[in-house]
Design an enzyme around this catalytic site. Structure first.
Site, PDB file in Angstrom:
ATOM      1  N   ALA A 194     -18.715  77.008  56.731  1.00  0.00           N
ATOM      2  CA  ALA A 194     -17.432  76.890  56.603  1.00  0.00           C
ATOM      3  C   ALA A 194     -16.285  75.481  56.698  1.00  0.00           C
ATOM      4  O   ALA A 194     -17.019  75.392  58.267  1.00  0.00           O
ATOM      5  CB  ALA A 194     -16.224  77.834  56.483  1.00  0.00           C
ATOM      6  N   THR A 242      -9.840  61.283  -3.004  1.00  0.00           N
ATOM      7  CA  THR A 242     -10.967  61.786  -2.723  1.00  0.00           C
ATOM      8  C   THR A 242     -12.383  61.587  -3.376  1.00  0.00           C
ATOM      9  O   THR A 242     -13.053  61.102  -2.974  1.00  0.00           O
ATOM     10  CB  THR A 242     -11.004  63.623  -2.064  1.00  0.00           C
ATOM     11  N   ARG A 296      -0.954  63.598  12.117  1.00  0.00           N
ATOM     12  CA  ARG A 296      -0.090  64.007  12.127  1.00  0.00           C
ATOM     13  C   ARG A 296      -0.723  65.080  13.971  1.00  0.00           C
ATOM     14  O   ARG A 296      -0.015  65.397  14.190  1.00  0.00           O
ATOM     15  CB  ARG A 296      -0.180  65.274  10.973  1.00  0.00           C
TER      16      ARG A 296
END
Length: 453
Positions: free
Chosen positions: A367, A81, A18
């Site tokens: 800058a 399981t 999925r």
């Protein structure tokens, strides 16, 4: 508290179809950390002696992620399981403690919950199996754990097999279980597969033990979220959202100010001190620590960075791995740092790249300054001394050193070291040609008109 030795068995053999991903389901990250690692980190608080991961498709990815931290057993074919847990038996040969079964896609079980399960095994009624139950807002079609107020289980029942009375029970089965090793595998050998799927289900060990006249017990999880499984991208996103919500609450309780909590995103290992302020739309990647009094302004992204006391970051700043800001330093909008140290009180206010650099205390970076650290093959360092002033739009071409109190004039491209207290200006001579621009414009206009004819 139980002092018995513990083994954990983590089920991670599912294909995760999925997810529709080449990445193994349990390795999809939440808060920058694979969900399997979230689970194992909690389990480590119980100091397990053995860690066995049951793998199947994509096993190489899991083994690469965990390396020698675990042993691995392959479940092939995948027959349920119960069958998955059975694959761990030979890995626990000679072990005689407790076995805790966890799920790699159920990542948020707390260490305290795991400990409550193993402790319950050794209470006076000595249950054969301990089940982790939870009470969801809507029980839906979950299997039920029918138990009394003391947690003693009368029966486990799948929803489709449950009576109306059973379905009225709100305690549901999370799938997580604990048992002594001898009980776990003895009971599993008696589990059959007479069901619609032809599989061997782990919960069946509870009903087998009860039929033998033995006690089984349930421990309740703190919340539905703690035992939520993740099987799809939507569930992954929901888990991320829940985790982030909990972290926001946690950090605000720890004295951190979040101006717009829902817009701030943390990593699994983010470290924040009290009196840190975080403005909207800030993202923390892995490996970030922020010291007391710092301000992280809006739209900044930090990863692998250390921000010192009373520093200011952003807005719109990016701190990449290896960025270190020392006390009271400042980076402003559109400043990027990577493997760089900004010394105490130093500042780079805007539009600057500092890569592979050391900036001394009190230095000012103008800058548009960049440290040119890469020649296409190798990286080189730039060293800027204390109180140095780097003028705007300068390029510092590494390896280069700027001495203390030196000044680099705006627009300079510096390729050689600058001595302490020196002014370095590296600019081409300015040429002045009066009337040239007017003549150029006239010529171009005439040419454009002629092309129209």
């Amino acid at each position: 508290m139980s002092t018995h030795e513990l083994a954990i068995v983590v089920l991670a053999a599912g294909k995760g179809t999925r997810m529709k991903s080449d990445l193994h389901k349990v390795l999809h990250p939440i808060a920058g950390r694979p969900m399997l690692e979230h689970l194992l980190a909690s389990a480590e608080e119980l100091s397990p002696k053995h860690r066995v991961v049951i793998v199947g498709a994509g096993r190489e990815q899991i083994e690469t992620q965990l390396g020698e931290r675990a042993s691995y057993r392959v479940q092939e074919p995948q027959l349920g399981t119960g069958h998955a847990v059975q694959q761990a038996e030979d890995a626990l040969d000679g072990f005689d403690g407790d076995v805790l079964v966890l799920y790699g896609d159920v990542p948020f079980v707390k260490a305290a919950t795991m400990r409550a399960m193993t402790d319950r095994l050794h209470e006076s009624d000595s249950p054969a199996v301990v089940v982790l139950g939870f009470e969801p807002e809507d029980p839906l079609a979950y299997g039920r754990v029918v138990a009394d107020d003391a947690g003693r289980i009368a029966k486990m029942v799948e929803f489709k097999d449950a009576s109306d009375e059973d379905r009225a029970c709100r305690l549901c089965n999370s799938g997580l279980m604990a048992a002594r090793k001898s009980d776990m595998f003895d009971l599993l050998r008696r589990v059959g597969n007479d069901n619609a799927q032809g599989e061997y289900y782990l919960p069946d060990i509870v009903n087998i033990a009860i039929a033998d006249g033995r006690n089984c017990a349930a421990v309740k999880a703190g919340s539905e979220y703690e035992v939520a499984g993740i099987n799809s991208r939507a569930e992954l996103a929901a888990a991320e959202a829940q985790w982030q919500e909990e972290q926001r609450d946690h950090w605000m309780a720890e004295g951190v100010t979040l101006r717009a909590p829902d817009t701030v995103f943390f990593s699994w290992d983010t470290e924040l001190a009290p009196d840190v302020t975080i403005e909207p739309n800030v993202v923390f990647g892995p490996g970030v620590s922020v010291a007391r009094g710092a301000l992280i302004r809006a739209f900044s992204h930090l990863e692998g960075a250390s921000v010192g006391e009373d520093c200011k970051v952003g807005p719109y700043a990016r701190l990449r791995p290896g960025a270190v800001m020392e006390k009271d330093s400042f980076v402003g909008n559109f400043v990027e740092m990577k493997k760089a140290v900004l010394g105490e009180g130093a500042k780079a206010s805007h539009l600057t790249y500092l890569g592979d650099a050391t900036v001394g205390p009190g230095a000012n970076i103008g800058a548009g300054t960049i440290t040119c650290n890469y020649d296409g093959y190798f990286k080189y360092r730039t060293e800027i001394g204390a109180r140095a002033f780097i003028g705007s739009n300068s390029s510092l071409i590494a390896p280069v050193r700027i001495g203390e109190d030196a000044i680099v004039a705006a627009g300079s491209a510096v390729t050689r070291d600058v001595a302490e207290g020196e002014l370095r200006m590296v600019r081409a001579e300015q040429l002045v040609k009066p009337g040239w621009a007017d003549r150029f414009h006239d010529a171009m206009k005439k040419k454009k008109e002629s092309e129209k004819k």
